[in-house]
Design a protein around this motif. Structure first.
Motif, PDB file in Angstrom:
ATOM      1  N   VAL A  96       0.841  -1.202   0.000  1.00  0.00           N
ATOM      2  CA  VAL A  96       0.000   0.000   0.000  1.00  0.00           C
ATOM      3  C   VAL A  96       0.872   1.246   0.000  1.00  0.00           C
ATOM      4  N   GLU A  97       0.282   2.315  -0.472  1.00  0.00           N
ATOM      5  CA  GLU A  97       0.999   3.569  -0.662  1.00  0.00           C
ATOM      6  C   GLU A  97       0.813   4.484   0.538  1.00  0.00           C
ATOM      7  N   GLY A  98       1.820   4.540   1.387  1.00  0.00           N
ATOM      8  CA  GLY A  98       1.820   5.510   2.482  1.00  0.00           C
ATOM      9  C   GLY A  98       1.100   5.044   3.739  1.00  0.00           C
ATOM     10  N   ASP A  99       1.347   5.785   4.827  1.00  0.00           N
ATOM     11  CA  ASP A  99       0.772   5.432   6.135  1.00  0.00           C
ATOM     12  C   ASP A  99      -0.718   5.694   6.210  1.00  0.00           C
ATOM     13  N   SER A 100      -1.215   6.719   5.480  1.00  0.00           N
ATOM     14  CA  SER A 100      -2.644   7.011   5.545  1.00  0.00           C
ATOM     15  C   SER A 100      -3.448   5.856   4.962  1.00  0.00           C
ATOM     16  N   ALA A 101      -2.998   5.324   3.829  1.00  0.00           N
ATOM     17  CA  ALA A 101      -3.680   4.171   3.247  1.00  0.00           C
ATOM     18  C   ALA A 101      -3.528   2.952   4.144  1.00  0.00           C
ATOM     19  N   LEU A 102      -2.376   2.825   4.807  1.00  0.00           N
ATOM     20  CA  LEU A 102      -2.170   1.704   5.722  1.00  0.00           C
ATOM     21  C   LEU A 102      -3.187   1.726   6.841  1.00  0.00           C
ATOM     22  N   GLY A 103      -3.444   2.926   7.398  1.00  0.00           N
ATOM     23  CA  GLY A 103      -4.391   3.021   8.505  1.00  0.00           C
ATOM     24  C   GLY A 103      -5.780   2.565   8.108  1.00  0.00           C
ATOM     25  N   THR A 104      -6.225   2.980   6.913  1.00  0.00           N
ATOM     26  CA  THR A 104      -7.543   2.556   6.445  1.00  0.00           C
ATOM     27  C   THR A 104      -7.549   1.060   6.137  1.00  0.00           C
ATOM     28  N   ALA A 105      -6.481   0.578   5.486  1.00  0.00           N
ATOM     29  CA  ALA A 105      -6.429  -0.825   5.094  1.00  0.00           C
ATOM     30  C   ALA A 105      -6.375  -1.761   6.297  1.00  0.00           C
ATOM     31  N   LYS A 106      -5.761  -1.302   7.402  1.00  0.00           N
ATOM     32  CA  LYS A 106      -5.712  -2.138   8.609  1.00  0.00           C
ATOM     33  C   LYS A 106      -7.116  -2.507   9.068  1.00  0.00           C
ATOM     34  N   ASN A 107      -8.017  -1.503   9.047  1.00  0.00           N
ATOM     35  CA  ASN A 107      -9.378  -1.751   9.508  1.00  0.00           C
ATOM     36  C   ASN A 107     -10.223  -2.461   8.459  1.00  0.00           C
ATOM     37  N   ALA A 108      -9.778  -2.430   7.205  1.00  0.00           N
ATOM     38  CA  ALA A 108     -10.578  -3.030   6.142  1.00  0.00           C
ATOM     39  C   ALA A 108     -10.163  -4.464   5.827  1.00  0.00           C
ATOM     40  N   ARG A 109      -9.008  -4.878   6.267  1.00  0.00           N
ATOM     41  CA  ARG A 109      -8.474  -6.167   5.830  1.00  0.00           C
ATOM     42  C   ARG A 109      -9.071  -7.336   6.598  1.00  0.00           C
ATOM     43  N   ASP A 110      -8.866  -8.525   6.026  1.00  0.00           N
ATOM     44  CA  ASP A 110      -9.130  -9.788   6.713  1.00  0.00           C
ATOM     45  C   ASP A 110      -7.815 -10.198   7.353  1.00  0.00           C
ATOM     46  N   SER A 111      -7.679 -10.000   8.654  1.00  0.00           N
ATOM     47  CA  SER A 111      -6.391 -10.185   9.313  1.00  0.00           C
ATOM     48  C   SER A 111      -5.925 -11.638   9.316  1.00  0.00           C
ATOM     49  N   GLU A 112      -6.822 -12.568   9.020  1.00  0.00           N
ATOM     50  CA  GLU A 112      -6.426 -13.968   8.970  1.00  0.00           C
ATOM     51  C   GLU A 112      -5.570 -14.255   7.735  1.00  0.00           C
ATOM     52  N   HIS A 113      -5.918 -13.631   6.599  1.00  0.00           N
ATOM     53  CA  HIS A 113      -5.275 -13.986   5.334  1.00  0.00           C
ATOM     54  C   HIS A 113      -4.579 -12.824   4.630  1.00  0.00           C
ATOM     55  N   GLN A 114      -4.803 -11.575   5.071  1.00  0.00           N
ATOM     56  CA  GLN A 114      -4.296 -10.433   4.331  1.00  0.00           C
ATOM     57  C   GLN A 114      -3.250  -9.668   5.137  1.00  0.00           C
ATOM     58  N   ALA A 115      -2.033  -9.565   4.572  1.00  0.00           N
ATOM     59  CA  ALA A 115      -0.934  -8.830   5.186  1.00  0.00           C
ATOM     60  C   ALA A 115      -0.759  -7.501   4.460  1.00  0.00           C
ATOM     61  N   LEU A 116      -0.207  -6.508   5.169  1.00  0.00           N
ATOM     62  CA  LEU A 116      -0.026  -5.171   4.605  1.00  0.00           C
ATOM     63  C   LEU A 116       1.424  -4.737   4.746  1.00  0.00           C
ATOM     64  N   LEU A 117       1.967  -4.167   3.685  1.00  0.00           N
ATOM     65  CA  LEU A 117       3.312  -3.589   3.723  1.00  0.00           C
ATOM     66  C   LEU A 117       3.240  -2.194   3.123  1.00  0.00           C
ATOM     67  N   PRO A 118       3.413  -1.127   3.953  1.00  0.00           N
ATOM     68  CA  PRO A 118       3.386   0.218   3.408  1.00  0.00           C
ATOM     69  C   PRO A 118       4.741   0.598   2.815  1.00  0.00           C
ATOM     70  N   ILE A 119       4.718   1.374   1.750  1.00  0.00           N
ATOM     71  CA  ILE A 119       5.943   1.937   1.194  1.00  0.00           C
ATOM     72  C   ILE A 119       5.805   3.450   1.170  1.00  0.00           C
ATOM     73  N   ARG A 120       6.922   4.137   1.323  1.00  0.00           N
ATOM     74  CA  ARG A 120       6.900   5.589   1.382  1.00  0.00           C
ATOM     75  C   ARG A 120       7.259   6.169   0.022  1.00  0.00           C
ATOM     76  N   GLY A 121       6.290   6.817  -0.601  1.00  0.00           N
ATOM     77  CA  GLY A 121       6.553   7.505  -1.854  1.00  0.00           C
ATOM     78  C   GLY A 121       6.941   6.560  -2.973  1.00  0.00           C
ATOM     79  N   LYS A 122       7.783   7.056  -3.858  1.00  0.00           N
ATOM     80  CA  LYS A 122       8.172   6.317  -5.047  1.00  0.00           C
ATOM     81  C   LYS A 122       9.491   5.582  -4.792  1.00  0.00           C
TER      82      LYS A 122
END
Length: 693
Positions: free
Chosen positions: A472-498
């Protein structure tokens, strides 16, 4: 079965009968591969003429009746009488095994044909073969049925089923003139119908292989034109190849990555002696020491990637399994670059580690050709060169020519040779690092865990098939995606910028980049040539970037990283791009009926929806345009982009790696001029509304 065994139980197969009885010995198999080998035998005879300096055109015609024809403008097969057999040269070539002009008679200094069995084997395995020769002011014709010379009584188009009269000693001559041509006109035309009694039912000529071989040969003999015409389908398919740049142009054609050096040519000639049996006038075979000349011509260049593209040839004949010439190339290249790294160890920070073959071959595209008289191949299929002396000659040419290049005081040569040393040392360090990492992982016990990046929000499941990694792109998207994900099967890795543009960066720069290193570490399968798809920790990797220009750029940079260093993930169809909506439209329903939320994914889709609302008189709120994933509520992101039941994913495919590589280089490479031309050419196709200005 009987226990009796005497001389009368022995079988003696005469002439071409042996070929028809055991075709696999001569052509490898009786499927499409063997059928193509027969065609190569006829084509290579014309190619040998061109290699000797005779003839500049070869035409290959695949007729609708299943026959194939090869035409050339060379000297033509001899039509006079061969004194030992009393037969015409054409009949000798097409009916006698181990007969031809390539046994040291002086007709060919170097050729691909060696054993004198190619044309006769094709004849033996053909239901019909016709050969026409233009020579001495006449056109000569000779026909064969399953290797037997004779005359077909055609009433229309030629066919193997036409009545056939075998040649007899007192009948019509087997080779007969059928017309007149200009005395200066020479050439040979061979048309044959493969015998269905020999070849399997599904055997057919492989057009892709034929095109590839023709293009390859045109590269190897500058100025030779090769044309192919396929009339088997409803429409005739035609291809023509002619190249003047030789193997230097061939290397540019083969290279899958951006170049860090120009194409270098390494050439040299040397002699060696070998003992061969020579047939005397009295019919005896006498071991004789003869001197041979071997000419070496190599074109090579290094690129930014890690793939090795190597093609080797002996007298224009491809040797896909290598042999003594390729062994000499590998040894000469490795020995020279090892010495160079040792001499520059302090600048390169190479320590005491030594290069291995894979380090110097990474990113190398090379075409190796050697020419010599009567080379020793392993078998009639000529896939491996066996002449031992060639190894030392090629190694000497490689090391000697590279020594001159690396000692050059020209600015371009100094820059490029320094880049080559940097690259091979970076490959060596990467290999050693990967080996050390693997050994470290093996030493870990069950209570230890690998240290993954702190910013990774991992999933609970260890099942690779069902797990997904969202980049995911940036911390703001990470925050939303944390609450939207299925924590059993979906992992998140944020990256900063390009992230780093790896298309024009070195391996060491890529590995030292925090974002690239984190992605490679989290996926857990390594990178480059050490990438192990089975070790990947997630079944899907999904790039989830904003639906704007920056998001598209970030997605392209990430795909460049996967394409260059984790390509098996794309090949396996495990890389995806999320498709978040562009707009949110709330339809206002009358009365107590709750309002309805509709998402659209393009400007056209939004336009059509609003037009429908106006036409039906439906009310709606002003559409909301999402410019970033962070603007979406968690339930909206889950519903549209992350929940498996309602989301849309675009699978990243790579049907043609070569074309994909060129597109990546055009859009992401260091050469600006082609990219500028591309932008100017396609500027009219761009919608101004898609640009955030």
């Amino acid at each position: 079965m009987t226990t009796e065994y005497s001389a009368r139980h022995l079988s003696v197969l005469e002439g071409l009968e042996a070929v028809r009885k055991r075709p696999g010995m001569y052509i490898g198999s009786t499927d499409s591969r063997g059928l193509m080998h027969c065609l190569w035998e006829i084509i290579d005879n014309s190619v040998d003429e061109a290699l000797a300096g005779f003839g500049t055109k070869i035409n290959i015609l695949l007729h609708h009746d299943g026959s194939v024809e090869v035409r050339d403008t060379a000297r033509g097969i001899p039509v006079d009488i061969e004194p030992k057999t009393g037969l015409s040269g054409v009949e000798v070539v097409f009916t006698k095994l181990h007969a031809g002009g390539k046994f040291g008679s002086g007709s060919y200094a170097a050729s691909g044909g060696l054993h004198g069995v190619g044309a006769s084997v094709v004849n033996a395995l053909s239901a019909r073969l016709d050969v026409e020769v233009d020579r001495g002011g006449k056109t000569w014709l000779m026909s064969f049925k399953r290797g037997v010379p004779g005359v077909f009584e055609d009433t229309g188009a030629p066919t193997p089923d036409a009545p056939f009269t075998p040649f007899t000693e007192f009948g019509e001559p087997a080779l007969r003139p059928i017309g007149k041509v200009a005395k200066a006109k020479t050439g040979t035309r061979v048309r044959y119908w493969a015998d269905p009694q020999i070849f399997t039912k599904g055997a057919n000529f492989q057009m892709d292989d034929l095109i590839g071989r023709a293009k390859q040969t045109a590269f190897l003999i500058p100025g030779l034109g090769i044309a192919i015409e396929d009339s088997r389908g409803e429409e005739t398919e035609s291809h023509a190849f002619e190249f003047d740049g030789g193997i230097s142009e061939f290397v540019d054609h083969l290279a899958p990555d951006a170049a860090i050096t120009d194409v270098w040519r390494l050439t040299g000639t040397s002699t060696f002696t070998e003992t061969v049996p020579v047939l005397t006038d009295g019919g005896a075979m006498v071991p004789t020491e003869v001197e041979r000349e071997c000419t070496v011509d190599i074109a090579l260049r290094w690129g930014t990637g890690y793939e090795t593209v190597m093609r080797s040839f002996v007298n224009i004949i491809a040797t896909p399994k290598g042999g003594s010439h390729q062994t000499g190339f590998d040894q000469g290249l490795l020995r020279f670059l090892r010495a160079q790294v040792e001499a520059n160890a302090r600048r390169l920070k190479a320590g005491n580690d030594k290069l291995d073959k894979d380090d110097v071959l990474a990113g190398l595209t090379a075409v190796l050709t050697v020419r010599l008289a009567e080379p020793q191949f392993e078998g009639q299929t000529k896939e491996i060169l066996g002449t031992p002396a060639v190894r030392a000659i090629v190694a000497s040419v490689v090391s000697g020519q590279l020594k001159e290049r690396f000692a050059s005081t020209k600015r371009d040569d100094k820059t490029q040779t320094a880049l080559v040393l940097d690259k091979v040392v970076a490959e060596m360090k990467s290999r050693i690092s990967a080996r050390t990492h693997k050994e470290t992982q093996r030493r870990k016990n069950a209570l230890e865990s690998s240290s993954l990046p702190a910013k990774l929000v991992d999933c609970r499941s260890n099942d690779v098939e069902t797990s997904e990694l969202f980049i995911v792109e940036g911390d703001s998207a990470l925050g939303t995606a944390k609450n939207a994900r299925d924590s059993e099967h979906q992992a998140l890795l944020p990256i900063r910028g390009k992230i780093l543009n790896v298309q024009k960066s070195s391996v060491s720069d890529m590995l030292s980049n925090a974002e690239c290193a984190a992605i490679i570490q989290v996926i857990g399968a390594g990178s480059g040539r050490s990438f192990d798809l089975d070790a990947a920790r997630y079944g899907k990797v999904i790039i989830m970037s904003d639906a704007d220009v920056d998001g598209a750029h970030i997605r392209t940079l990430l795909l460049t990283l996967f394409f260059r260093y984790m390509r098996p993930m794309i090949d396996a169809g495990r890389v995806y791009a999320a498709v978040p909506p562009l707009h949110r439209v709330v339809q206002i329903n009358p009365g107590s009926k709750p309002n309805e939320t509709i998402y659209t994914y393009s400007e056209q889709e939004l336009h059509d929806l609003l037009a429908e609302f106006k036409a039906t008189g439906k009310r709606y709120q002003d559409p909301q345009r999402y410019k970033g994933l962070g603007e979406m509520d968690a339930d909206q992101l889950a519903e549209t982009t992350m929940e498996r039941s309602g989301r849309t994913l675009r699978r990243v495919r790579m049907g043609d790696a070569e074309r994909a590589s060129k597109v990546f280089e055009l859009l992401m490479g260091s050469d600006v001029a082609p990219r500028k031309d591309f932008i100017v050419e396609h500027s009219a196709d761009l919608s101004r509304e898609r640009i955030d200005v």
